[in-house]
Design an enzyme around this catalytic site. Structure first.
Site, mmCIF file in Angstrom:
data_model
loop_
_atom_site.group_PDB
_atom_site.id
_atom_site.type_symbol
_atom_site.label_atom_id
_atom_site.label_comp_id
_atom_site.label_asym_id
_atom_site.label_seq_id
_atom_site.Cartn_x
_atom_site.Cartn_y
_atom_site.Cartn_z
ATOM 1 C CB CYS A 87 -0.879 0.028 1.250
ATOM 2 S SG CYS A 87 -1.881 -1.436 1.431
ATOM 3 N NE ARG A 116 4.659 1.938 -1.066
ATOM 4 C CZ ARG A 116 5.491 1.933 -0.026
ATOM 5 N NH1 ARG A 116 6.673 2.501 -0.141
ATOM 6 N NH2 ARG A 116 5.162 1.383 1.111
ATOM 7 C CD1 TRP A 141 0.029 -5.610 -3.738
ATOM 8 C CD2 TRP A 141 -0.078 -6.608 -1.739
ATOM 9 N NE1 TRP A 141 0.540 -6.877 -3.867
ATOM 10 C CE2 TRP A 141 0.489 -7.511 -2.656
ATOM 11 C CE3 TRP A 141 -0.247 -7.021 -0.423
ATOM 12 C CZ2 TRP A 141 0.890 -8.796 -2.302
ATOM 13 C CZ3 TRP A 141 0.151 -8.306 -0.052
ATOM 14 C CH2 TRP A 141 0.715 -9.171 -1.005
ATOM 15 C CG ASN A 156 1.546 0.289 4.209
ATOM 16 O OD1 ASN A 156 1.258 -0.902 4.120
ATOM 17 N ND2 ASN A 156 2.722 0.762 3.846
ATOM 18 N N GLY A 157 -0.412 -1.569 6.400
ATOM 19 C CA GLY A 157 -0.084 -2.467 7.517
ATOM 20 C C GLY A 157 -1.238 -3.425 7.752
ATOM 21 C CD GLU A 205 17.837 -11.784 -8.139
ATOM 22 O OE1 GLU A 205 17.320 -12.384 -7.186
ATOM 23 O OE2 GLU A 205 17.382 -10.717 -8.598
ATOM 24 C CE LYS A 246 14.906 -10.137 -10.565
ATOM 25 N NZ LYS A 246 14.879 -9.382 -9.455
ATOM 26 C CD GLU A 281 10.884 -10.754 -8.798
ATOM 27 O OE1 GLU A 281 10.643 -10.191 -7.728
ATOM 28 O OE2 GLU A 281 11.924 -10.508 -9.461
ATOM 29 C CG HIS A 303 20.361 -36.308 -6.133
ATOM 30 N ND1 HIS A 303 20.701 -37.593 -5.795
ATOM 31 C CD2 HIS A 303 21.525 -35.631 -6.276
ATOM 32 C CE1 HIS A 303 22.021 -37.690 -5.702
ATOM 33 N NE2 HIS A 303 22.541 -36.518 -6.000
ATOM 34 C CE LYS A 343 12.029 -1.677 -5.937
ATOM 35 N NZ LYS A 343 12.847 -2.663 -6.674
HETATM 36 C C1 G6P Z 1 9.992 -7.788 -2.693
HETATM 37 C C2 G6P Z 1 10.602 -7.260 -3.983
HETATM 38 C C3 G6P Z 1 11.937 -7.948 -4.250
HETATM 39 C C4 G6P Z 1 12.855 -7.764 -3.059
HETATM 40 C C5 G6P Z 1 12.215 -8.243 -1.766
HETATM 41 C C6 G6P Z 1 13.015 -7.799 -0.552
HETATM 42 O O1 G6P Z 1 9.626 -9.114 -2.862
HETATM 43 O O2 G6P Z 1 9.728 -7.470 -5.069
HETATM 44 O O3 G6P Z 1 12.536 -7.378 -5.403
HETATM 45 O O4 G6P Z 1 14.039 -8.478 -3.285
HETATM 46 O O5 G6P Z 1 10.907 -7.671 -1.602
HETATM 47 O O6 G6P Z 1 12.955 -6.403 -0.478
HETATM 48 P P1 G6P Z 1 14.044 -5.518 0.240
HETATM 49 O O7 G6P Z 1 13.530 -4.106 0.094
HETATM 50 O O8 G6P Z 1 14.083 -5.975 1.668
HETATM 51 O O9 G6P Z 1 15.347 -5.746 -0.461
#
Ligand code: G6P
Length: 612
Positions: free
Chosen positions: A2, A27, A74, A100-101, A484, A488, A491, A507, A607
């Protein structure tokens, strides 16, 4: 997650709120709304993209008033409908709030209010807060807010307005980020700087349990005991251009291309020369030789890509600095009764510095009595403020939900930590340190070289974008890079993908390989080249198509076992994740582009994950 924005001043509030919400879109959200206060509360809400809200309000022109609050939601409690969108106006029509929260005891409070005849309009936890404030409201908004939040359990950043206080916003923060800023005759609140940087460069990061009364040109902050607090503003050292696309089709593409600059900024001032050559100096983070010498073990926590940066660092810290290292997902750390021995340095990696699970892990580590280091991008964020030491990653604002430059800045910062620990803790030989540092200094140029010709990555993405499942394999640091890369891809392109340590294939996973399955092999580690070569042959024999990412000097090993081979320039083995990341990020980007995905705002993702 949010996003909150609030404005009070002499201008019309609605266009400023809509502009701020647009800046917070990154966000992640699924509905939006605003309340403008002109003595009566005018509230408009719309599910879906912000464009729907803009259309309903004629870009804000239909709502008149100089004070208001806005929100991008959100969804957590209740579907993303118009009704569940914020702001939530209490039944009396007198109080409106954005939140937010998560209010953890909302059921209990709702029952309590229902028993007192309060009628609810939505399924949200948030509405409980507006109804509760309204229940206590007798003309003094601050007093009513104090009474209400005393009853709340959970996390909250709140923006609150009352119809009969038409120039006032009350802001409250507990375990959820909120900033405030004041200019001549105006004042703002926001979830983060991007929403208000256009208007002001000095912002106040509200402390936990702060209540702020915001009126035009003035902010008064109170701590939980009601005592006035003097909070020092932080000057933002980047400008609005840094948070705009600058001619790129997407923020993600811009941010991928910013990596050479970001790497230079992360290293700046931290590699210094003395008579014996280059060395790492992390004194800006408070990591003096004495502090480093006291470290017996490193325990890294993080979420998502930050966790993956931690996995890279584990290989570097153990392989190069010879320091024992454990990496734990922050969401697991907090509930796993971690055994953290004296002499442990707990490193919390986080771009935003506001990830709820990472904050909780940091607090847990502090409660266990060990030193804590924040490897954080956002200055003034909660993790940065609460850790003992802060190593800023200097990546600048990152807007695309899927991280690229902030992740590689985390890897670079952790590489510096590994080299510093190797020197001051493990007594590594000077020539070994020099070999890494000499190559690290050259790395931004090598990144530029990779980014100057991406035709093979584009070819691979155009050939493979319609696969429904992808397997990434690697060993050692290449495995960390593969984790990673897989995240990516899934996502932003919504393609199912998994990353495996090459040795694990036999395995189980190999049963999923059939003719045409796409396997992406990361093969940049010299000492493991023959091992990954065997793994590639195992999948190739079973009909897989293989895209291999390797180095110039290793490429001859793979010419006959891959379908497309992408070379990165040679560098010190410890640094290869910083180079392999680029083609892997670009592959995800172009695959998502070919699939017509919403690259900067992938569905369901946020985000900054500020709730547990
Ligand atoms: C969310 C974002 C990721 C990020 C993760 C941790 O899932 O989409 O890109 O790696 O949070 O966020 P931070 O701000 O703690 O790195």
């Amino acid at each position: 997650m949010c996003g909150i924005v609030g404005y009070t001043g002499r201008a019309q509030a609605a266009p400023i709120l809509l502009y701020g919400l647009e800046r917070l879109e990154y966000r992640g959200y699924d509905s939006a709304g605003i309340t403008v206060n002109s003595g009566t509360l005018q509230t408009v809400k719309a599910s879906g993209r912000l464009a729907n809200l803009a259309a309903l309000t004629n870009n804000g022109a239909d709502l008149h008033g100089n004070c208001g609050i806005g929100h991008t939601r959100w969804a957590t409690h209740g579907e993303p409908t118009d009704n569940n969108a914020h702001p939530h106006v209490a039944s009396s029509g007198q109080i409106s709030i954005v939140h937010n929260g998560i209010i953890e005891n909302y059921r209990k409070l709702k029952d309590w209010l229902l028993a007192r005849g309060v009628a609810f309009q939505s399924e949200t936890d948030t509405e409980v807060v507006s109804q509760l404030i309204d229940y206590y409201y007798e003309g003094d908004l601050l007093a009513a807010v104090r009474k209400a939040i005393y009853k709340l359990e959970g996390s909250y950043a709140l923006g609150i307005v009352a119809a009969d206080a038409p120039d006032t916003i009350i802001a409250v923060r507990k375990d959820s980020p909120l900033i405030a800023a004041v200019t001549d005759g105006e004042a703002f609140i926001a979830s983060d700087v991007t929403a208000i940087i256009k208007y002001c460069r000095e912002v106040i990061y509200l402390d936990d349990n702060t209540i702020a009364v915001i009126t035009p040109g003035n902010i008064t902050c109170y701590n939980k005991y009601g005592k006035v607090q003097d909070l020092t503003p932080v000057t933002i050292d980047w400008d609005i251009e840094a948070a705009q696309k600058g001619g790129y089709a997407h923020f993600m593409l811009k941010e991928i291309n910013e990596q050479p600059k970001v790497l230079r900024d992360t290293l700046a001032g931290r590699i210094v020369a003395d008579a014996a050559g280059a060395r790492v100096d992390l004194s800006d983070a408070g990591l003096t030789p004495e502090v480093l010498q006291a470290v017996r073990k490193v325990h890294i926590v993080g979420c998502g890509s930050a966790y993956h940066a931690g996995v890279v660092a584990k290989y570097q810290l153990e392989g190069f600095a010879r320091i024992p290292c454990e990496v734990t997902l922050a969401s697991e750390f907090r509930y796993s009764s971690p055994v953290v021995l004296p002499g442990t340095l707990c490193v919390v990696i986080s771009q935003s510095g506001e990830t709820s699970d990472s904050i909780a892990a940091l607090r847990e580590a502090k409660a266990l009595g060990v030193s804590t280091l924040a490897v954080v991008n956002v200055r003034g964020s909660t993790i940065a403020r609460e850790a003992d030491y802060i190593l800023y990653t200097n990546a600048g604002p990152e807007i695309a939900v899927a991280t690229s430059k902030a992740y590689s800045a985390q890897v670079a910062a952790m590489t510096l930590l590994a080299v510093a620990l190797a020197e001051f803790n493990s007594g590594a030989k000077r020539e070994n340190l020099q070999a890494v540092l000499n190559d690290l200094i050259k790395l931004p140029d090598l990144e530029e070289q990779i980014l100057s010709d991406i035709s093979l990555v584009q070819l691979a993405a155009s050939r493979y974008f319609n696969h429904s499942s992808v397997f990434f394999i690697g060993r050692g640091l290449d495995y960390a890079a593969a984790l990673e890369a897989s995240l990516k891809l899934k996502e932003i392109s919504y393609i199912h993908s998994e990353a495996y340590a090459g040795g694990e294939l036999k395995h189980g996973t190999i049963s999923l390989i059939e003719p045409g399955t796409l396997v992406i092999a990361v093969a940049a580690c010299t000492k493991l080249a023959e091992k990954i070569e065997s793994n590639i042959k195992e999948v190739k024999t079973r009909g897989a198509e293989v895209l291999t990412i390797t180095t110039s000097s290793l490429s001859k090993n793979f010419t006959d076992c891959g379908d497309i081979l992408i070379e990165i320039p040679d560098t010190h083995e410890l640094l290869t994740p910083l180079l392999t990341a680029l083609p892997l990020q670009l592959f995800a980007y172009y695959t998502a582009l070919n699939n017509g995905c919403d690259i900067d705002k992938p569905r369901n993702l946020a985000k900054s994950v500020t709730v547990e």
